[in-house]
Design a protein around this motif. Structure first.
Motif, PDB file in Angstrom:
ATOM      1  N   UNK A 199       9.710  45.877  74.650  1.00  0.00           N
ATOM      2  CA  UNK A 199       8.669  46.818  75.047  1.00  0.00           C
ATOM      3  C   UNK A 199       8.666  47.029  76.563  1.00  0.00           C
ATOM      4  N   UNK A 200       8.914  45.954  77.299  1.00  0.00           N
ATOM      5  CA  UNK A 200       8.980  46.080  78.765  1.00  0.00           C
ATOM      6  C   UNK A 200      10.166  46.959  79.155  1.00  0.00           C
ATOM      7  N   UNK A 201      11.311  46.764  78.505  1.00  0.00           N
ATOM      8  CA  UNK A 201      12.492  47.574  78.789  1.00  0.00           C
ATOM      9  C   UNK A 201      12.217  49.042  78.465  1.00  0.00           C
ATOM     10  N   UNK A 202      11.623  49.301  77.313  1.00  0.00           N
ATOM     11  CA  UNK A 202      11.277  50.667  76.915  1.00  0.00           C
ATOM     12  C   UNK A 202      10.307  51.281  77.932  1.00  0.00           C
ATOM     13  N   UNK A 203       9.353  50.493  78.409  1.00  0.00           N
ATOM     14  CA  UNK A 203       8.400  50.962  79.417  1.00  0.00           C
ATOM     15  C   UNK A 203       9.079  51.327  80.726  1.00  0.00           C
ATOM     16  N   UNK A 204      10.028  50.482  81.168  1.00  0.00           N
ATOM     17  CA  UNK A 204      10.759  50.758  82.413  1.00  0.00           C
ATOM     18  C   UNK A 204      11.566  52.045  82.270  1.00  0.00           C
ATOM     19  N   UNK A 205      12.246  52.205  81.152  1.00  0.00           N
ATOM     20  CA  UNK A 205      13.027  53.428  80.924  1.00  0.00           C
ATOM     21  C   UNK A 205      12.104  54.650  80.910  1.00  0.00           C
ATOM     22  N   UNK A 206      10.947  54.538  80.281  1.00  0.00           N
ATOM     23  CA  UNK A 206       9.993  55.655  80.243  1.00  0.00           C
ATOM     24  C   UNK A 206       9.514  56.012  81.648  1.00  0.00           C
ATOM     25  N   UNK A 207       9.232  55.001  82.467  1.00  0.00           N
ATOM     26  CA  UNK A 207       8.790  55.252  83.842  1.00  0.00           C
ATOM     27  C   UNK A 207       9.890  55.955  84.637  1.00  0.00           C
ATOM     28  N   UNK A 208      11.137  55.524  84.474  1.00  0.00           N
ATOM     29  CA  UNK A 208      12.255  56.149  85.187  1.00  0.00           C
ATOM     30  C   UNK A 208      12.380  57.616  84.771  1.00  0.00           C
ATOM     31  N   UNK A 209      12.281  57.882  83.491  1.00  0.00           N
ATOM     32  CA  UNK A 209      12.378  59.263  83.016  1.00  0.00           C
ATOM     33  C   UNK A 209      11.226  60.101  83.558  1.00  0.00           C
ATOM     34  N   UNK A 210      10.032  59.559  83.564  1.00  0.00           N
ATOM     35  CA  UNK A 210       8.868  60.283  84.096  1.00  0.00           C
ATOM     36  C   UNK A 210       9.057  60.586  85.576  1.00  0.00           C
ATOM     37  N   UNK A 211       9.593  59.633  86.338  1.00  0.00           N
ATOM     38  CA  UNK A 211       9.839  59.859  87.773  1.00  0.00           C
ATOM     39  C   UNK A 211      10.857  60.970  87.959  1.00  0.00           C
ATOM     40  N   UNK A 212      11.963  60.939  87.192  1.00  0.00           N
ATOM     41  CA  UNK A 212      12.970  61.992  87.317  1.00  0.00           C
ATOM     42  C   UNK A 212      12.385  63.362  86.996  1.00  0.00           C
ATOM     43  N   UNK A 213      11.578  63.453  85.973  1.00  0.00           N
ATOM     44  CA  UNK A 213      10.963  64.728  85.610  1.00  0.00           C
ATOM     45  C   UNK A 213       9.987  65.167  86.704  1.00  0.00           C
ATOM     46  N   UNK A 214       9.246  64.215  87.276  1.00  0.00           N
ATOM     47  CA  UNK A 214       8.257  64.547  88.302  1.00  0.00           C
ATOM     48  C   UNK A 214       8.905  65.065  89.582  1.00  0.00           C
ATOM     49  N   UNK A 215      10.053  64.497  89.982  1.00  0.00           N
ATOM     50  CA  UNK A 215      10.668  64.918  91.243  1.00  0.00           C
ATOM     51  C   UNK A 215      11.598  66.108  91.076  1.00  0.00           C
ATOM     52  N   UNK A 216      12.002  66.396  89.852  1.00  0.00           N
ATOM     53  CA  UNK A 216      12.834  67.576  89.650  1.00  0.00           C
ATOM     54  C   UNK A 216      11.920  68.790  89.608  1.00  0.00           C
ATOM     55  N   UNK A 217      12.478  69.899  89.898  1.00  0.00           N
ATOM     56  CA  UNK A 217      11.641  71.097  89.883  1.00  0.00           C
ATOM     57  C   UNK A 217      12.348  72.246  90.550  1.00  0.00           C
ATOM     58  N   UNK A 218      11.571  73.150  91.042  1.00  0.00           N
ATOM     59  CA  UNK A 218      12.107  74.351  91.650  1.00  0.00           C
ATOM     60  C   UNK A 218      12.832  74.021  92.951  1.00  0.00           C
ATOM     61  N   UNK A 219      13.948  74.681  93.134  1.00  0.00           N
ATOM     62  CA  UNK A 219      14.725  74.497  94.354  1.00  0.00           C
ATOM     63  C   UNK A 219      13.929  75.048  95.531  1.00  0.00           C
ATOM     64  N   UNK A 220      13.824  74.278  96.601  1.00  0.00           N
ATOM     65  CA  UNK A 220      12.979  74.673  97.718  1.00  0.00           C
ATOM     66  C   UNK A 220      13.758  75.290  98.879  1.00  0.00           C
ATOM     67  N   UNK A 221      15.061  75.055  98.953  1.00  0.00           N
ATOM     68  CA  UNK A 221      15.826  75.632 100.053  1.00  0.00           C
ATOM     69  C   UNK A 221      16.071  77.115  99.795  1.00  0.00           C
ATOM     70  N   UNK A 222      16.114  77.879 100.857  1.00  0.00           N
ATOM     71  CA  UNK A 222      16.325  79.316 100.745  1.00  0.00           C
ATOM     72  C   UNK A 222      17.805  79.598 100.479  1.00  0.00           C
ATOM     73  N   UNK A 223      18.042  80.652  99.724  1.00  0.00           N
ATOM     74  CA  UNK A 223      19.412  81.095  99.471  1.00  0.00           C
ATOM     75  C   UNK A 223      19.859  82.006 100.615  1.00  0.00           C
TER      76      UNK A 223
END
Length: 100
Positions: free
Chosen positions: A8-32
């Protein structure tokens, strides 16, 4: 089969890592890089050479400090001695990459 406390601890750590990746990913902020007359030579050079480093060599002709096209106040510091690597962050617009 019973899931242990360690599992359960391992599953929790993996879930937290996935949540962090989803939280920091998003729209590209640099201008084209704009697809305009001023930047058309850069697009043409890229279509010809397929080399971003070759295109970067043309950026200092207009973008330089002081006197050139001004950089935004929060723009990262440019290298003093090395080449400018504009296309490391700034992307060319896809529509400008089509060979004609």
């Amino acid at each position: 089969m019973q899931i242990s406390k360690k599992d359960w601890m391992f599953i929790g750590v993996i879930a937290v890592v996935i949540i962090i990746f989803v939280a920091i990913s998003g729209e590209e902020k640099t201008k084209r890089v704009p697809l305009d007359d001023k930047h058309k030579p850069s697009y043409d050079l890229f279509n010809k050479t397929q080399s971003k480093m070759e295109v970067d060599k043309g950026c200092p002709a207009c973008h330089f400090e002081p006197g050139g096209v001004p950089f935004p106040p929060k723009h990262p510091v440019k290298p003093k001695d090395g080449p400018m690597r504009c296309l490391f962050c700034h992307k060319l617009k896809v529509s400008g990459l089509q060979k004609q």
